[in-house]
Design a protein around this motif. Structure first.
Motif, PDB file in Angstrom:
ATOM      1  N   UNK A 248       0.832  -1.207   0.000  1.00 44.02           N
ATOM      2  CA  UNK A 248       0.000   0.000   0.000  1.00 44.02           C
ATOM      3  C   UNK A 248       0.867   1.258   0.000  1.00 44.02           C
ATOM      4  N   UNK A 249       1.943   1.237   0.794  1.00 43.73           N
ATOM      5  CA  UNK A 249       2.857   2.384   0.839  1.00 43.73           C
ATOM      6  C   UNK A 249       3.572   2.571  -0.497  1.00 43.73           C
ATOM      7  N   UNK A 250       3.928   1.451  -1.150  1.00 40.01           N
ATOM      8  CA  UNK A 250       4.552   1.539  -2.474  1.00 40.01           C
ATOM      9  C   UNK A 250       3.597   2.200  -3.469  1.00 40.01           C
ATOM     10  N   UNK A 251       2.310   1.878  -3.341  1.00 42.96           N
ATOM     11  CA  UNK A 251       1.307   2.480  -4.228  1.00 42.96           C
ATOM     12  C   UNK A 251       1.157   3.983  -3.973  1.00 42.96           C
ATOM     13  N   UNK A 252       1.210   4.375  -2.692  1.00 38.89           N
ATOM     14  CA  UNK A 252       1.135   5.802  -2.338  1.00 38.89           C
ATOM     15  C   UNK A 252       2.330   6.549  -2.939  1.00 38.89           C
ATOM     16  N   UNK A 253       3.500   5.942  -2.796  1.00 42.06           N
ATOM     17  CA  UNK A 253       4.732   6.532  -3.331  1.00 42.06           C
ATOM     18  C   UNK A 253       4.635   6.646  -4.858  1.00 42.06           C
ATOM     19  N   UNK A 254       4.149   5.578  -5.510  1.00 39.69           N
ATOM     20  CA  UNK A 254       4.036   5.566  -6.975  1.00 39.69           C
ATOM     21  C   UNK A 254       3.049   6.633  -7.449  1.00 39.69           C
ATOM     22  N   UNK A 255       1.945   6.787  -6.752  1.00 41.10           N
ATOM     23  CA  UNK A 255       0.942   7.801  -7.120  1.00 41.10           C
ATOM     24  C   UNK A 255       1.531   9.202  -7.059  1.00 41.10           C
ATOM     25  N   UNK A 256       2.358   9.438  -6.031  1.00 44.56           N
ATOM     26  CA  UNK A 256       2.999  10.753  -5.895  1.00 44.56           C
ATOM     27  C   UNK A 256       3.990  10.996  -7.034  1.00 44.56           C
ATOM     28  N   UNK A 257       4.758   9.956  -7.391  1.00 45.59           N
ATOM     29  CA  UNK A 257       5.716  10.076  -8.492  1.00 45.59           C
ATOM     30  C   UNK A 257       4.993  10.294  -9.819  1.00 45.59           C
ATOM     31  N   UNK A 258       3.845   9.629  -9.959  1.00 47.84           N
ATOM     32  CA  UNK A 258       3.080   9.716 -11.203  1.00 47.84           C
ATOM     33  C   UNK A 258       2.578  11.139 -11.477  1.00 47.84           C
ATOM     34  N   UNK A 259       2.376  11.910 -10.424  1.00 44.56           N
ATOM     35  CA  UNK A 259       1.868  13.286 -10.570  1.00 44.56           C
ATOM     36  C   UNK A 259       2.946  14.249 -11.061  1.00 44.56           C
ATOM     37  N   UNK A 260       4.213  13.813 -10.956  1.00 46.91           N
ATOM     38  CA  UNK A 260       5.329  14.667 -11.361  1.00 46.91           C
ATOM     39  C   UNK A 260       5.500  14.626 -12.887  1.00 46.91           C
ATOM     40  N   UNK A 261       5.801  15.792 -13.471  1.00 48.72           N
ATOM     41  CA  UNK A 261       6.068  15.824 -14.910  1.00 48.72           C
ATOM     42  C   UNK A 261       7.391  15.144 -15.221  1.00 48.72           C
ATOM     43  N   UNK A 262       8.342  15.333 -14.308  1.00 49.19           N
ATOM     44  CA  UNK A 262       9.662  14.715 -14.445  1.00 49.19           C
ATOM     45  C   UNK A 262      10.040  14.139 -13.084  1.00 49.19           C
ATOM     46  N   UNK A 263      10.440  12.867 -13.081  1.00 51.31           N
ATOM     47  CA  UNK A 263      10.712  12.169 -11.816  1.00 51.31           C
ATOM     48  C   UNK A 263      12.210  12.153 -11.548  1.00 51.31           C
ATOM     49  N   UNK A 264      12.652  12.650 -10.394  1.00 51.94           N
ATOM     50  CA  UNK A 264      14.083  12.599 -10.064  1.00 51.94           C
ATOM     51  C   UNK A 264      14.613  11.159 -10.104  1.00 51.94           C
ATOM     52  N   UNK A 265      15.695  10.942 -10.824  1.00 46.72           N
ATOM     53  CA  UNK A 265      16.238   9.591 -11.007  1.00 46.72           C
ATOM     54  C   UNK A 265      16.626   8.950  -9.675  1.00 46.72           C
ATOM     55  N   UNK A 266      17.141   9.762  -8.737  1.00 49.45           N
ATOM     56  CA  UNK A 266      17.557   9.178  -7.457  1.00 49.45           C
ATOM     57  C   UNK A 266      16.358   8.649  -6.671  1.00 49.45           C
ATOM     58  N   UNK A 267      15.194   9.299  -6.817  1.00 48.83           N
ATOM     59  CA  UNK A 267      13.991   8.786  -6.154  1.00 48.83           C
ATOM     60  C   UNK A 267      13.476   7.537  -6.859  1.00 48.83           C
ATOM     61  N   UNK A 268      13.612   7.497  -8.177  1.00 45.10           N
ATOM     62  CA  UNK A 268      13.200   6.295  -8.924  1.00 45.10           C
ATOM     63  C   UNK A 268      14.062   5.100  -8.522  1.00 45.10           C
ATOM     64  N   UNK A 269      15.344   5.377  -8.285  1.00 45.72           N
ATOM     65  CA  UNK A 269      16.238   4.302  -7.814  1.00 45.72           C
ATOM     66  C   UNK A 269      15.778   3.764  -6.461  1.00 45.72           C
ATOM     67  N   UNK A 270      15.461   4.675  -5.542  1.00 41.66           N
ATOM     68  CA  UNK A 270      15.000   4.254  -4.212  1.00 41.66           C
ATOM     69  C   UNK A 270      13.702   3.448  -4.322  1.00 41.66           C
ATOM     70  N   UNK A 271      12.828   3.924  -5.216  1.00 46.07           N
ATOM     71  CA  UNK A 271      11.567   3.188  -5.402  1.00 46.07           C
ATOM     72  C   UNK A 271      11.835   1.771  -5.915  1.00 46.07           C
ATOM     73  N   UNK A 272      12.721   1.640  -6.896  1.00 42.46           N
ATOM     74  CA  UNK A 272      13.047   0.322  -7.454  1.00 42.46           C
ATOM     75  C   UNK A 272      13.617  -0.606  -6.381  1.00 42.46           C
ATOM     76  N   UNK A 273      14.461  -0.037  -5.524  1.00 43.07           N
ATOM     77  CA  UNK A 273      15.088  -0.848  -4.466  1.00 43.07           C
ATOM     78  C   UNK A 273      14.050  -1.423  -3.499  1.00 43.07           C
ATOM     79  N   UNK A 274      13.101  -0.590  -3.059  1.00 42.86           N
ATOM     80  CA  UNK A 274      12.139  -1.083  -2.063  1.00 42.86           C
ATOM     81  C   UNK A 274      10.987  -1.869  -2.708  1.00 42.86           C
ATOM     82  N   UNK A 275      10.828  -1.713  -4.032  1.00 46.14           N
ATOM     83  CA  UNK A 275       9.858  -2.533  -4.756  1.00 46.14           C
ATOM     84  C   UNK A 275      10.403  -3.931  -5.029  1.00 46.14           C
ATOM     85  N   UNK A 276      11.726  -4.048  -5.144  1.00 42.49           N
ATOM     86  CA  UNK A 276      12.353  -5.269  -5.662  1.00 42.49           C
ATOM     87  C   UNK A 276      12.044  -6.555  -4.897  1.00 42.49           C
ATOM     88  N   UNK A 277      11.910  -6.570  -3.563  1.00 38.61           N
ATOM     89  CA  UNK A 277      11.576  -7.840  -2.921  1.00 38.61           C
ATOM     90  C   UNK A 277      10.213  -8.390  -3.370  1.00 38.61           C
TER      91      UNK A 277
END
Length: 804
Positions: free
Chosen positions: A677-706
């Motif tokens: 659920x928290x991953x979905x909240x994070x993804x929704x916030x990123x989705x609202x951005x016109x351009x997503x900071x790469x370092x935040x996308x990396x963090x998202x990928x890391x915690x999504x990976x398990x």
């Protein structure tokens, strides 16, 4: 490019395999080792179902996070391949169990690999591999040498159709699970293991482990330790004595009759003196047709008086009648009870039915309505009148011991483990019967005793194992004296190989030892074992017993300890759509293959973790699966907006830190659904951005990976990394950034919340804050003209005002 899970998942599964990314290594590091374990499956012809996946995915999520945290992780998989279902399949389809098993294991392996689990496949084995059951047989021989394996006559569940012995769990509603045939009790020689010798340790050592409370309770209840007394009742006019065990020796003056189990040996030994023996014998035959469960749970108690013999109550000197009744089991105590109807409900019901005396000897209840089983003061008990139950127990036990009529004793419901099965598809018991030497173990250099190929898997008419028909295999020589001898034709139960498999995972290729001592010291014990609640009684008990034995003989190093699992948890059941339990007969078993093909493994994995609280049962819902698929498509689309030039806002940076914290903590506490659920909240916030900071996308990928390792690896690579994400470090959150600038604090007046105020995070109590609070309209209204007694401010939590 559109999200293509089929292509992405095949790519990364192949890459992981080639790179041996999940191969467990014994290495020295600051974090040490982590050994998670799931119950290995029985490889049925139906393949995996979604219920298997819940446990496997959960532990895979945990294993992947632990690897990223720097632990040496051993996450293994194998197959519990011996057992009755395969033998039934072989008989029905006229196919060798070996062939059916190999085919089924290949299918299970394909399914498991398609889901991207981080198992170390180099360590995989099945319990029907001769290289594996060699050591199962070796364990049995060591137990025999230590006096823990022995052969004795036992009353077993006997299927009159299959002509085989059945374990209690193979008797369903009084009939054979295998064929639906009648099940009776039959006396037959069986191999047994002395698990009772370990009963106290199996209870006491539960204090050393982190098991769910209900799991510990199941273990304790199954062993069922009782403190009480053994008492001898003399058979009037004969030299015989009937020994009983009771937890309530303080009720002995209320014993108005005795009850024997139908199997009690005294009945046959005094047959000629029983005036109604034919009636007794008929009742015993009827009792043999009932399972133990039916006998103990049947509310309509039945029995027959054994006429012609009586016993003497050693305390009162009163002669009392003897009955045979099936609610008494031969496996508890000594197969006989002193019946105290005033203080035991079963005896009460029996006495009412047969018009037997009910004598109150403990005050506290109303025996005109029901039995009173509590403590109280003694009455109708001669010199013991007026004593409390505890005092009475001590004094009567001392008197019994002094007069050689009984003694203080401990009893267990746990019985020695019946280890023989009259089947084919199991580990041959490595024992040889010599007419001169008796039972002798096979020489260890000759292990394994290999299961021979045969054509007829049915037992003999005498109820012997199908192996008895393999004459050339049965015929052998005694390892001790060299004389002609015969092999044991019974095989081990399907529990045998699953009791120690977790040990072998640590050293699966060792042909000289069950396990290398250094490897045992490194990997054992298992750090976290998860599985179904249906296996938290017998399987858990048996494996703990076997591990303790191996510890006692020095195979398990002392530094490891005598418990095999540090932690044991369980998942809730996955139900079919509509909340109905899945079963083949209902046709609602859900095979994951369709969903993996339709949506991809990552979708199935994330849905399994998101569908509800992990420890609760929940119904499968196709709409939920498609919802998760949409979520991963959104994640894929967000990736395309990633840019190293973008900078995150304070709010987005804070959400990223909060997500790292919550997802990590939720994984550790098995709150997988709220982590997703928290991953979905994070993804929704990123989705609202016109351009997503790469370092935040990396963090998202890391915690999504398990949860979704394939898409996470692909995102990781697209962001520019050439190394496996699976080996990358789990991100740490910044405690300073995680906090909001302002926190809302409730304001209580005389214990009731009346308002709230936003204050800077970590703001300390001050006169200025007090003035702000007292100036609020709602606070003013509730204080009015009353006097403020106390003003309490606990930072970041609450403000409490006491008025009078």
């Amino acid at each position: 490019m559109k999200y293509n899970p089929k292509k992405i998942e095949a790519k990364w599964q192949a890459a992981w395999q080639v790179g041996k990314v999940f191969a467990a290594k014994e290495k020295k590091n600051s974090q040490g080792k982590f050994y998670p374990l799931v119950e290995f499956p029985y490889p049925s012809g139906d393949g995996l179902h979604t219920g298997h996946l819940r446990s496997y995915t959960a532990m895979d999520v945990i294993a992947r996070k632990k690897r990223m945290e720097g632990y040496s992780v051993l996450y293994p998989m194998g197959f519990d391949s011996f057992g009755l279902p395969t033998e039934n399949y072989a008989i029905k389809n006229k196919i060798a169990p070996q062939k059916a098993t190999a085919k089924n294991i290949a299918n299970f392996t394909r399914q498991l690999k398609s889901l991207g689990y981080s198992f170390d496949w180099q360590r995989a084995f099945s319990t029907s591999d001769a290289e594996y059951y060699k050591w199962t047989q070796w364990i049995f021989i060591q137990m025999f040498k230590k006096g823990l394996a022995y052969k004795a006559k036992e009353n077993i569940n006997w299927c009159t159709s299959c002509k085989i012995g059945l374990a209690n769990e193979e008797v369903v509603a009084g009939v054979c699970e295998r064929c639906g045939g009648e099940v009776i009790k039959k006396e037959k020689e069986q191999w047994l293991l002395k698990i009772t010798k370990y009963a106290d340790r199996l209870i006491k050592d539960l204090d050393l482990v982190d098991f769910l409370p209900q799991i510990k309770k199941q273990q304790i209840d199954w062993i069922s330790k009782s403190q009480g007394a053994e008492i001898d009742f003399s058979v009037v006019g004969f030299g015989e004595k009937i020994k009983i065990f009771t937890t309530r020796p303080d009720t002995i003056f209320g014993a108005t009759f005795m009850v024997l189990a139908p199997e009690h040996e005294l009945i046959n030994s005094l047959a000629k003196d029983i005036s109604n023996f034919q009636e007794v014998e008929k009742y015993i035959r009827q009792a043999k047709g009932k399972s133990d469960l039916e006998r103990t749970e049947n509310k309509d108690k039945s029995g027959v008086e054994i006429k012609g013999i009586k016993v003497l109550n050693p305390a009162s000197g009163e002669e009392i009648p003897i009955f045979v009744a099936d609610y008494v089991l031969s496996t508890y105590g000594f197969g006989a009870i002193m019946a105290v109807p005033a203080h035991d409900q079963r005896d009460y019901d029996f006495a009412k039915k047969y018009n037997l005396p009910i004598r109150e000897v403990i005050q506290g209840g109303d025996i005109s309505k029901e039995a009173y089983s509590g403590d109280g003061l003694a009455i109708n008990s001669e010199q013991y009148n007026g004593l409390s139950s505890e005092e009475f127990k001590k004094k009567i036990t001392t008197w019994l011991e002094k007069n050689n009529l009984g003694k203080k004793a401990v009893n267990y419901k746990l019985r020695d483990w019946i280890f023989s099965r009259q089947r084919y598809w199991g580990e041959p018991i490595p024992m040889i019967n010599c007419s001169d030497c008796g039972w002798v173990p096979e020489a260890e250099k000759n292990l394994p005793v290999v299961l021979p190929p045969i054509k007829d898997y049915l037992p003999t008419d005498q109820g012997d194992s199908p192996l008895a028909k393999a004459k050339s295999w049965v015929k052998t020589s005694c390892p001790q004296c060299g004389s002609l001898a015969q092999r044991e034709t019974d095989v081990m139960p399907n529990w045998a190989g699953s009791n120690w498999y977790f040990i072998r995972y640590a050293d699966p290729k060792n042909n000289k030892k069950l396990i290398d001592r250094a490897k045992a010291k490194y990997w054992l014990p298992v750090d976290w074992y998860n599985g179904g609640m249906e296996h938290t009684t017998l399987h858990l008990l048996y494996s703990r017993f076997v591990f303790k034995f191996l510890y006692d003989i020095g195979l398990v190093p002392k530094t490891v300890g005598s418990e095999p699992y540090k932690k044991r948890t369980a998942q809730g059941m996955i139900l079919g759509e509509g909340g109905i339990k899945m079963s083949k007969s209902k046709g609602n078993v859900i095979n994951p293959d369709f969903y993996v093909k339709q949506y991809g493994a990552d979708t199935v994995r994330v849905y399994e973790m998101f569908m509800g609280p992990f420890d609760q049962s929940i119904a499968w819902d196709d709409k939920g699966v498609s919802g998760v698929y949409r979520f991963l498509n959104k994640v894929w689309a967000i990736t395309k907006k990633a840019s190293s030039k973008s900078k995150a806002s304070v709010e987005l940076s804070r959400l990223a830190q909060q997500s790292i914290k919550k997802v990590g903590e939720d994984i550790d506490s098995m709150k997988f659904n709220t982590a997703v659920s928290q991953l979905m909240i994070f993804a929704n916030a990123l989705d609202k951005e016109k351009s997503v900071p790469a370092d935040l996308m990396e963090k998202f990928a890391l915690i999504l990976s398990p949860f979704a390792p394939h898409i996470a690896e692909e995102i990781w690579q697209q962001l520019g990394s050439k190394k496996f994400l699976a080996n990358f470090q789990w991100p740490e959150y910044d405690r300073r950034l995680i906090q909001e600038d302002l926190v809302k604090i409730g304001i209580q007046i005389n214990g009731k919340v009346r308002d709230e105020i936003s204050l800077p995070f970590d703001a300390l109590p001050s006169p200025e804050i007090e003035q702000q609070v007292l100036a609020l309209a709602k606070v003013k209204k509730h204080i009015a003209d009353k006097k403020i007694i106390k003003f309490i401010h606990i930072k970041n939590k609450i403000i409490s005002i006491v008025i009078k």
